[in-house]
Design an enzyme around this catalytic site. Sequence first.
Site, mmCIF file in Angstrom:
data_model
loop_
_atom_site.group_PDB
_atom_site.id
_atom_site.type_symbol
_atom_site.label_atom_id
_atom_site.label_comp_id
_atom_site.label_asym_id
_atom_site.label_seq_id
_atom_site.Cartn_x
_atom_site.Cartn_y
_atom_site.Cartn_z
ATOM 1 N N CYS A 1 37.649 59.573 13.002
ATOM 2 C CA CYS A 1 37.897 59.609 11.556
ATOM 3 C C CYS A 1 36.639 59.179 10.803
ATOM 4 O O CYS A 1 36.028 58.157 11.134
ATOM 5 C CB CYS A 1 39.048 58.661 11.216
ATOM 6 S SG CYS A 1 39.350 58.478 9.452
ATOM 7 N N GLU B 1 73.452 43.690 14.838
ATOM 8 C CA GLU B 1 72.293 43.870 13.957
ATOM 9 C C GLU B 1 72.459 42.995 12.725
ATOM 10 O O GLU B 1 73.573 42.749 12.270
ATOM 11 C CB GLU B 1 72.194 45.356 13.575
ATOM 12 C CG GLU B 1 71.305 45.694 12.409
ATOM 13 C CD GLU B 1 69.852 45.312 12.614
ATOM 14 O OE1 GLU B 1 69.242 44.813 11.656
ATOM 15 O OE2 GLU B 1 69.327 45.513 13.724
ATOM 16 N N CYS C 1 57.639 43.992 20.066
ATOM 17 C CA CYS C 1 56.484 44.449 19.285
ATOM 18 C C CYS C 1 55.512 43.302 19.020
ATOM 19 O O CYS C 1 54.627 43.417 18.183
ATOM 20 C CB CYS C 1 56.947 45.082 17.966
ATOM 21 S SG CYS C 1 57.946 44.019 16.926
#
Length: 487
Positions: A90, A340, A443
């Site tokens: 990029c 959740e 994560c």
Amino acid sequence: MSEPKELSPALEPTEQNSPADLPEGWLHVQAMDLDAQGVARKPDGKVVFIDGALPFELVTANTHRKKNNWEQASLVAIHRESSQRVRPGCPHFGLHAGACGGCKMQHLHVGAQVAVKQRVLEDNLWHLGKVKVQTMLRPIEGPAWGYRYRARLSVRHVIKKGEVLIGFHERKSRYIADMRTCKILPPHVDAMLMPLRALIAGMDARDTCPQIELACGDNVTALVLRHLEPLSSADIARLRAFGAEHGVQWWLQPKGPDTVRLLDEGGEQLSYALPDFGITMPFKPTDFTQVNPHINRVLVSRALRLLDVQKHERVIDWFCGLGNFTLPLATQAREVLGIEGSEALVARSRENYALNQAKAPENKALAATQFVARNLFEMTPEMLVADGSADKWLVDPPREGAFALAKALADLEQARIGAEGAGPLPAGAEGWTPPKRIVYVSCNPATLARDAGLLVHLAGYRCTAAGMVNMFPHTAHVESMAVFERD
């Protein structure tokens, strides 16, 4: 600017150069840290973090921040280049003024990026959790470019330049980079960046639209326009014309995420498929979904293969979100419970379950599945017992990890074995049994390591396997997966 994070010597040098043996001012880069900075040591032992430098390289650098035992510096010259250094894909990547801050590792070969992240995972599990993994899994990899189907793009009308900028922020800056292309976005979205800038520049609301959120499904590209003032009829017409020309589904967001609505009703629903399980997942553009759909499909398949759910088993999916793992689990288990924190996501999970159940062939009906909304950061042993025993767990928390859940499980085990200082068993816990296998999708390797320490040292589990998932190529973000088995 935040302080450098914990070191991870992810790529070991093939030869050692003593700092005292080098020409004055030269540094031998020996590792890479979690912010993708090269790590070297000065002759006096002081650590130097160098933007733009790679392991194995001999460099000179310009120090711009000093502390007692470390310094931060920027690369000035490379005297011996790493074999893993590549030309960035990029034009907006780099250390120059105005460079985009969206990627940090484009100068490192993507295979080496994976090696760095795998080592970060191993180091965190050992140094933070004191957990030794029995088997390291092969990393999950996918396309290195055009993968980012979710993105939050900042928008600003810069009067001095007479231009509208749309994109990510500059490196270490609050300013928006002057991005004319972005190679990690899907090609059709990359091609849309300059037309989008022209669109906003021509709108009456050019000064009151701070953000555009991108959400791509398998067949639909949605853009959510954040606008601080009501849009004029002329601006609405401009959005419709742009949408028709570029195949975009516009959503408007006048206030918080709960105010998001379609500009025009009708049209195809935003969704993605999990073809290995015959599942289709509709979602709204502000719902949490994985950034990289190519990797997500492999991630779900591997997680379920590692969990190895049998037809007679009950499974709990913690932090279930839209049902990304829950619905595939329902194709294999006897019973599934999805839990959740968000009521809105639980409602969406129920809708997705009903949709997929209705279209499933009679001989492949989904297992009985319930969805519950609960704050999983306040779990207790009593709540865990109330949810009932499950043969297996799937855990997929946000960056904060699943500390309360892991601690509740550890507290139950400590009470069961009568460990010193342990509390009493909660009512009804006598017949409760812990899951025999847990697959934890993470994560954040630091919170995974913390929770793994609880599971291994206090809850009676072994970490039988772990591996990294390259969900975000060219960034320092580390996604991973770990498997825990009861002794």
